[in-house]
Design an enzyme around this catalytic site. Structure first.
Site, PDB file in Angstrom:
ATOM      1  N   SER A   1       5.000 -33.727  11.274  1.00 20.96           N
ATOM      2  CA  SER A   1       5.914 -34.650  11.087  1.00 20.96           C
ATOM      3  C   SER A   1       5.148 -35.777  11.315  1.00 20.96           C
ATOM      4  O   SER A   1       4.675 -36.836  10.458  1.00 20.96           O
ATOM      5  CB  SER A   1       7.481 -35.379  11.863  1.00 20.96           C
ATOM      6  OG  SER A   1       7.271 -34.854  13.242  1.00 20.96           O
ATOM      7  N   TYR A   2       4.294 -35.621  12.574  1.00 19.16           N
ATOM      8  CA  TYR A   2       3.022 -36.892  12.649  1.00 19.16           C
ATOM      9  C   TYR A   2       2.407 -37.338  11.487  1.00 19.16           C
ATOM     10  O   TYR A   2       1.471 -37.630  11.983  1.00 19.16           O
ATOM     11  CB  TYR A   2       2.452 -35.969  14.046  1.00 19.16           C
ATOM     12  CG  TYR A   2       1.443 -36.757  15.530  1.00 19.16           C
ATOM     13  CD1 TYR A   2       1.924 -38.225  15.535  1.00 19.16           C
ATOM     14  CD2 TYR A   2       0.651 -35.941  15.796  1.00 19.16           C
ATOM     15  CE1 TYR A   2       0.771 -39.052  16.220  1.00 19.16           C
ATOM     16  CE2 TYR A   2      -1.074 -36.344  15.693  1.00 19.16           C
ATOM     17  CZ  TYR A   2      -0.410 -38.637  16.229  1.00 19.16           C
ATOM     18  OH  TYR A   2      -1.453 -38.380  17.191  1.00 19.16           O
TER      19      TYR A   2
END
Length: 254
Positions: A156-157
């Protein structure tokens, strides 16, 4: 002071970590500062430290959650009300579920990264543009080597940061005719979190250091901040749409 005398720089997440190091670098270069974040006490301490250390520098702060468009707009309006101008916006703040594998990610985990990173960057850029157009200013957005290399546990980062890179390239194209430059920095930095990780996993830390050609983590002020000062200065007036890896050589590309 330095090459940015009279300039005004807004740094998200400027009350701690990388953001505070950036703030020190810009203060050293003569810029007045606006720092934003979600925790009032951190912003207050940062203002006190910077104004106490750098004579003549003024620091304003606004409590703002980057995922809240109205709070972002208020921070930008407050900046121009306070200083009369805005020259550079640095989108540094980001939250994420670090270390969680892709299949173990929840929607909430993914939203955390997208809203705190990609949406926050979008909001600050969108609502800062009219001020940056007046000053022929610049934007510096922070991305990550985790997105460039596909680092495990950072789905997600990395997704949020790669979205920021795409957004930055489009903005560089659209805003170039107005004299507004947009660049991206991918840093590898020694932060409070990394210091804790070093203490908990010393062998893994040493292995990581050995993979960096320059043999160390970057310093937020001296290694990252000073490059950002360059990017926001007239010395970089022909530089836009670029991604600059500041990773001690570990981000080598052809």
């Amino acid at each position: 002071m330095g090459k940015l005398n009279g300039k005004v720089v807004l740094i998200t997440g400027g009350g701690q970590g990388i953001g505070f190091g950036l703030a020190e670098a810009f203060a050293e270069a003569g810029a007045n500062l606006v720092i934003t974040g979600r925790t009032l006490s951190k912003l207050e301490r940062a203002k006190e430290k910077i104004e106490g250390k750098y004579s003549g520098i003024k620091v304003a702060y606004f409590v703002a959650d980057g995922s809240n468009e109205e709070e972002v707009k208020a921070a930008l309006e407050g900046t121009v009300k306070e200083f009369g101008r805005l020259d550079t916006v640095i989108n540094n703040a980001q939250n994420s579920a670090s270390g969680v594998t892709l299949v173990d990610h929840t929607v909430e985990d993914f939203d955390k990264a997208i809203y705190s990173g990609l949406y926050a960057t979008f909001f600050y850029m969108k609502h800062a543009f009219k001020y940056l157009k007046e000053s022929k200013g610049s934007v510096i957005n922070f991305a990550t080597g985790a997105g460039l290399s596909g680092r495990a546990g950072q789905s997600s980062y990395a997704a949020a940061k790669e979205g920021i890179r795409g957004l930055s390239r489009v903005a560089a194209t659209e805003w170039g005719p107005d004299g507004v430059r947009v660049n991206v920095v991918c840093p590898l930095v020694m932060t409070e979190g990394l210091i804790k990780w070093k203490e908990e996993y010393p062998e893994l830390y040493e292995k990581t250091i050995q993979s960096i050609p320059l043999g160390r983590m970057g310093d937020p002020k001296d290694d990252i901040g000073r490059v950002c000062v360059f990017l926001s200065s007239d010395d970089a007036s022909y530089l836009t749409g670029e991604t600059i890896t500041l990773q001690g050589g570990s981000g080598l590309r052809p």
